[in-house]
Enzyme design. Structure first.
Site, PDB file in Angstrom:
ATOM      1  N   ARG A 122     -74.547 -98.750  37.376  1.00  0.00           N
ATOM      2  CA  ARG A 122     -73.264 -99.376  38.217  1.00  0.00           C
ATOM      3  C   ARG A 122     -73.333-100.728  38.194  1.00  0.00           C
ATOM      4  O   ARG A 122     -72.608-101.727  38.131  1.00  0.00           O
ATOM      5  CB  ARG A 122     -73.268 -98.727  39.700  1.00  0.00           C
ATOM      6  CG  ARG A 122     -72.640 -97.386  39.553  1.00  0.00           C
ATOM      7  CD  ARG A 122     -72.976 -96.642  40.712  1.00  0.00           C
ATOM      8  NE  ARG A 122     -72.355 -97.389  42.038  1.00  0.00           N
ATOM      9  CZ  ARG A 122     -72.529 -97.009  43.257  1.00  0.00           C
ATOM     10  NH1 ARG A 122     -73.514 -96.276  43.740  1.00  0.00           N
ATOM     11  NH2 ARG A 122     -71.795 -97.551  44.295  1.00  0.00           N
TER      12      ARG A 122
ATOM     13  N   ARG B 134     -61.243-104.215  38.886  1.00  0.00           N
ATOM     14  CA  ARG B 134     -62.931-104.110  38.502  1.00  0.00           C
ATOM     15  C   ARG B 134     -62.896-104.746  37.072  1.00  0.00           C
ATOM     16  O   ARG B 134     -64.188-104.793  36.663  1.00  0.00           O
ATOM     17  CB  ARG B 134     -63.008-102.783  38.635  1.00  0.00           C
ATOM     18  CG  ARG B 134     -64.204-102.628  39.527  1.00  0.00           C
ATOM     19  CD  ARG B 134     -64.794-101.186  39.559  1.00  0.00           C
ATOM     20  NE  ARG B 134     -65.782-100.726  40.201  1.00  0.00           N
ATOM     21  CZ  ARG B 134     -65.971-100.282  41.194  1.00  0.00           C
ATOM     22  NH1 ARG B 134     -64.802-100.097  42.030  1.00  0.00           N
ATOM     23  NH2 ARG B 134     -67.105 -99.908  41.889  1.00  0.00           N
TER      24      ARG B 134
ATOM     25  N   ARG C 119     -77.529 -95.238  51.996  1.00  0.00           N
ATOM     26  CA  ARG C 119     -75.982 -94.880  52.604  1.00  0.00           C
ATOM     27  C   ARG C 119     -75.815 -93.467  52.520  1.00  0.00           C
ATOM     28  O   ARG C 119     -76.469 -92.632  51.904  1.00  0.00           O
ATOM     29  CB  ARG C 119     -75.081 -95.279  51.450  1.00  0.00           C
ATOM     30  CG  ARG C 119     -73.896 -94.798  51.915  1.00  0.00           C
ATOM     31  CD  ARG C 119     -72.675 -95.452  51.026  1.00  0.00           C
ATOM     32  NE  ARG C 119     -72.790 -95.661  49.595  1.00  0.00           N
ATOM     33  CZ  ARG C 119     -72.169 -96.550  48.742  1.00  0.00           C
ATOM     34  NH1 ARG C 119     -71.181 -97.227  49.236  1.00  0.00           N
ATOM     35  NH2 ARG C 119     -72.269 -96.691  47.304  1.00  0.00           N
TER      36      ARG C 119
ATOM     37  N   ARG D 194     -74.293 -90.039  48.461  1.00  0.00           N
ATOM     38  CA  ARG D 194     -73.417 -89.648  47.087  1.00  0.00           C
ATOM     39  C   ARG D 194     -74.210 -89.679  45.999  1.00  0.00           C
ATOM     40  O   ARG D 194     -75.109 -90.371  45.777  1.00  0.00           O
ATOM     41  CB  ARG D 194     -72.432 -91.304  47.053  1.00  0.00           C
ATOM     42  CG  ARG D 194     -71.340 -91.126  47.622  1.00  0.00           C
ATOM     43  CD  ARG D 194     -70.776 -92.601  48.048  1.00  0.00           C
ATOM     44  NE  ARG D 194     -70.511 -93.379  46.577  1.00  0.00           N
ATOM     45  CZ  ARG D 194     -69.943 -94.453  46.755  1.00  0.00           C
ATOM     46  NH1 ARG D 194     -69.227 -95.025  47.739  1.00  0.00           N
ATOM     47  NH2 ARG D 194     -69.917 -95.290  45.611  1.00  0.00           N
TER      48      ARG D 194
ATOM     49  N   LYS E  83     -68.430-103.746  51.046  1.00  0.00           N
ATOM     50  CA  LYS E  83     -67.152-103.984  50.856  1.00  0.00           C
ATOM     51  C   LYS E  83     -66.236-102.794  51.612  1.00  0.00           C
ATOM     52  O   LYS E  83     -65.332-103.085  52.565  1.00  0.00           O
ATOM     53  CB  LYS E  83     -66.406-103.656  49.577  1.00  0.00           C
ATOM     54  CG  LYS E  83     -66.927-104.672  48.398  1.00  0.00           C
ATOM     55  CD  LYS E  83     -66.718-104.669  46.965  1.00  0.00           C
ATOM     56  CE  LYS E  83     -66.812-103.140  46.437  1.00  0.00           C
ATOM     57  NZ  LYS E  83     -68.346-103.185  45.838  1.00  0.00           N
TER      58      LYS E  83
HETATM   59  P1  AP5 Z   1     -70.900 -99.978  51.443  1.00  0.00           P
HETATM   60  O1  AP5 Z   1     -69.706-100.498  52.649  1.00  0.00           O
HETATM   61  O2  AP5 Z   1     -70.301 -98.224  51.290  1.00  0.00           O
HETATM   62  O3  AP5 Z   1     -70.600-100.764  50.256  1.00  0.00           O
HETATM   63  P2  AP5 Z   1     -69.640-100.822  49.092  1.00  0.00           P
HETATM   64  O4  AP5 Z   1     -69.593-102.280  48.608  1.00  0.00           O
HETATM   65  O5  AP5 Z   1     -68.109-100.308  49.417  1.00  0.00           O
HETATM   66  O6  AP5 Z   1     -70.222 -99.941  48.326  1.00  0.00           O
HETATM   67  P3  AP5 Z   1     -69.649 -98.788  47.057  1.00  0.00           P
HETATM   68  O7  AP5 Z   1     -70.857 -98.173  46.536  1.00  0.00           O
HETATM   69  O8  AP5 Z   1     -68.718 -97.934  47.763  1.00  0.00           O
HETATM   70  O9  AP5 Z   1     -68.820 -99.849  46.120  1.00  0.00           O
HETATM   71  P4  AP5 Z   1     -68.606 -99.219  44.817  1.00  0.00           P
HETATM   72  O10 AP5 Z   1     -67.717-100.680  44.405  1.00  0.00           O
HETATM   73  O11 AP5 Z   1     -69.874 -99.036  43.658  1.00  0.00           O
HETATM   74  O12 AP5 Z   1     -67.926 -97.981  44.859  1.00  0.00           O
HETATM   75  P5  AP5 Z   1     -66.546 -97.455  44.668  1.00  0.00           P
HETATM   76  O13 AP5 Z   1     -66.261 -96.259  45.756  1.00  0.00           O
HETATM   77  O14 AP5 Z   1     -65.303 -98.529  44.629  1.00  0.00           O
HETATM   78  O15 AP5 Z   1     -72.200-100.195  52.052  1.00  0.00           O
HETATM   79  C1  AP5 Z   1     -73.380 -99.666  51.356  1.00  0.00           C
HETATM   80  C2  AP5 Z   1     -74.416 -99.208  52.376  1.00  0.00           C
HETATM   81  O16 AP5 Z   1     -74.992-100.366  52.976  1.00  0.00           O
HETATM   82  C3  AP5 Z   1     -73.862 -98.366  53.673  1.00  0.00           C
HETATM   83  O17 AP5 Z   1     -74.868 -97.576  53.906  1.00  0.00           O
HETATM   84  C4  AP5 Z   1     -73.616 -99.188  54.665  1.00  0.00           C
HETATM   85  O18 AP5 Z   1     -73.730 -98.551  56.027  1.00  0.00           O
HETATM   86  C5  AP5 Z   1     -74.626-100.337  54.404  1.00  0.00           C
HETATM   87  N1  AP5 Z   1     -74.196-101.670  55.065  1.00  0.00           N
HETATM   88  C6  AP5 Z   1     -72.825-102.027  54.886  1.00  0.00           C
HETATM   89  N2  AP5 Z   1     -73.085-103.424  55.485  1.00  0.00           N
HETATM   90  C7  AP5 Z   1     -74.324-103.576  55.770  1.00  0.00           C
HETATM   91  C8  AP5 Z   1     -74.961-104.773  56.576  1.00  0.00           C
HETATM   92  N3  AP5 Z   1     -74.379-105.772  56.902  1.00  0.00           N
HETATM   93  N4  AP5 Z   1     -76.272-104.572  56.957  1.00  0.00           N
HETATM   94  C9  AP5 Z   1     -77.082-103.423  56.664  1.00  0.00           C
HETATM   95  N5  AP5 Z   1     -76.322-102.548  55.932  1.00  0.00           N
HETATM   96  C10 AP5 Z   1     -75.071-102.237  55.678  1.00  0.00           C
HETATM   97  O19 AP5 Z   1     -66.667 -97.037  43.390  1.00  0.00           O
HETATM   98  C11 AP5 Z   1     -67.513 -95.832  42.733  1.00  0.00           C
HETATM   99  C12 AP5 Z   1     -67.299 -95.397  41.322  1.00  0.00           C
HETATM  100  O20 AP5 Z   1     -65.805 -94.883  41.041  1.00  0.00           O
HETATM  101  C13 AP5 Z   1     -67.481 -96.678  40.485  1.00  0.00           C
HETATM  102  O21 AP5 Z   1     -68.889 -96.646  40.118  1.00  0.00           O
HETATM  103  C14 AP5 Z   1     -66.467 -96.150  39.095  1.00  0.00           C
HETATM  104  O22 AP5 Z   1     -67.183 -95.061  38.481  1.00  0.00           O
HETATM  105  C15 AP5 Z   1     -65.497 -95.671  39.797  1.00  0.00           C
HETATM  106  N6  AP5 Z   1     -64.247 -96.608  40.087  1.00  0.00           N
HETATM  107  C16 AP5 Z   1     -63.696 -96.878  41.277  1.00  0.00           C
HETATM  108  N7  AP5 Z   1     -62.973 -97.652  41.373  1.00  0.00           N
HETATM  109  C17 AP5 Z   1     -62.956 -98.151  39.919  1.00  0.00           C
HETATM  110  C18 AP5 Z   1     -62.108 -99.053  39.251  1.00  0.00           C
HETATM  111  N8  AP5 Z   1     -61.184 -99.877  39.697  1.00  0.00           N
HETATM  112  N9  AP5 Z   1     -62.184 -98.960  37.653  1.00  0.00           N
HETATM  113  C19 AP5 Z   1     -63.161 -98.426  37.126  1.00  0.00           C
HETATM  114  N10 AP5 Z   1     -63.901 -97.534  37.812  1.00  0.00           N
HETATM  115  C20 AP5 Z   1     -63.608 -97.361  39.159  1.00  0.00           C
END
Ligand code: AP5
Length: 254
Positions: free
Chosen positions: A205, A122, A161, A194, A43
């Site tokens: 997660r 979420r 990542r 991370r 994402k």
């Molecule tokens: P990346 O683009 O980083 O993936 P992502 O979907 O953004 O993954 P996140 O882990 O950031 O999502 P998340 O939803 O768990 O985390 P968030 O920060 O929102 O890509 C991942 C990897 O793949 C990278 O290395 C990239 O280079 C690689 N990649 C990408 N595309 C590729 C491709 N096509 N081919 C090959 N490789 C590729 O949340 C973190 C934490 O915050 C949560 O667990 C929770 O505790 C808290 N939190 C955040 N928002 C909320 C909310 N709204 N409610 C409650 N808790 C929340």
């Protein structure tokens, strides 16, 4: 578009108003998108591609929590300290804390350039709060993009990542490696893994996603907003696939 995310990342300043220096794009129909999908599906990577093409602001709730976690202990509110604990374990932060944080940044949602929401909403509770706010402000969502990927590929993306500690650019140890190992291509910052990308947090997660976030797919399907996208292939290919669907949507043919 210049990507000024300070107002989003830092929230309201001492005078109660976060400053945003993003120049209004004066678009007739700004894009207001939500990106859905399991942790690690890509994402954040896609949000950056889309931001450049759609001129909308990339708003990630995970990035706000991580930025808050970097502040001095005494600059963190008790709610933020608690949020960090949930995040480290891979659990969702409670809705009340998340909504308070988003609500105090609501001017970012109202910005005339539109937005690309990444990691929010979420839960159904968060989705309802957002819907209420947007209805009150007479704004509508353009679409909810749902990225789909098999579980084994998700785990591979998360475990590899690497993130820049300075500019937050995202790499992958093998799929999208930096030119120099552990050094950011863009700013020379150090790349780190991370805390919540450790195997035990990844499992938590993914469970939280299945339990709380996957039901949003049906929620937005019922509202006629869901755009499913296969997230396999290179980031460029996925971005092209997404843009194709969005273009067709804006031409009224999706
Ligand atoms: P990346 O683009 O980083 O993936 P992502 O979907 O953004 O993954 P996140 O882990 O950031 O999502 P998340 O939803 O768990 O985390 P968030 O920060 O929102 O890509 C991942 C990897 O793949 C990278 O290395 C990239 O280079 C690689 N990649 C990408 N595309 C590729 C491709 N096509 N081919 C090959 N490789 C590729 O949340 C973190 C934490 O915050 C949560 O667990 C929770 O505790 C808290 N939190 C955040 N928002 C909320 C909310 N709204 N409610 C409650 N808790 C929340």
């Amino acid at each position: 578009m210049k990507n000024d995310r300070l107002a989003w990342l830092q929230g309201p300043g001492a005078d109660g108003a976060a400053k945003c220096s993003n120049v209004p794009e004066e678009r007739k129909n700004p894009w207001r998108l939500i990106l859905l999908g399991a942790p690690g599906v890509g994402k954040g990577t896609q949000a950056e591609f889309l931001r450049e093409r759609l001129f909308a602001c990339h708003l990630s709730t995970g990035d706000v929590f991580r930025a808050a976690g970097k502040r001095n202990d005494c600059d963190q509110s008790p709610a933020m300290k608690e949020a960090m604990q949930y995040m480290r374990r891979g659990e969702l932060v409670p809705d009340a804390t998340v909504w308070e944080m988003v609500r105090e940044r609501s001017h970012c949602l109202l910005h005339c350039n539109g937005f690309i929401l990444d990691g929010f909403p979420r839960t159904l509770g968060q989705a309802e709060s957002l819907k209420e706010l947007m209805e009150k402000e007479k704004l509508s969502l353009t679409a909810v993009v749902n990225y789909e990927l098999p579980l084994n590929e998700i785990v591979r993306r998360l475990s590899g990542r690497r993130t820049c500690e300075k500019c937050k650019a995202v790499f992958h140890a093998t799929e999208r490696p930096p030119k120099v190992e552990s050094v950011c291509d863009h700013c020379g910052g150090r790349l780190f893994q991370r805390e919540d990308d450790r195997p035990e947090s990844i499992t938590v997660r993914l469970e939280a996603y299945e339990r709380s976030t996957a039901p949003l797919i049906q929620f937005y399907k019922n509202l006629g907003l869901l755009l499913p996208i296969i997230a396999q292939g290179t980031p460029d290919e996925i971005a092209a696939r997404t843009m194709d669907k969005l273009d067709r949507l804006s031409a009224g043919a999706a």
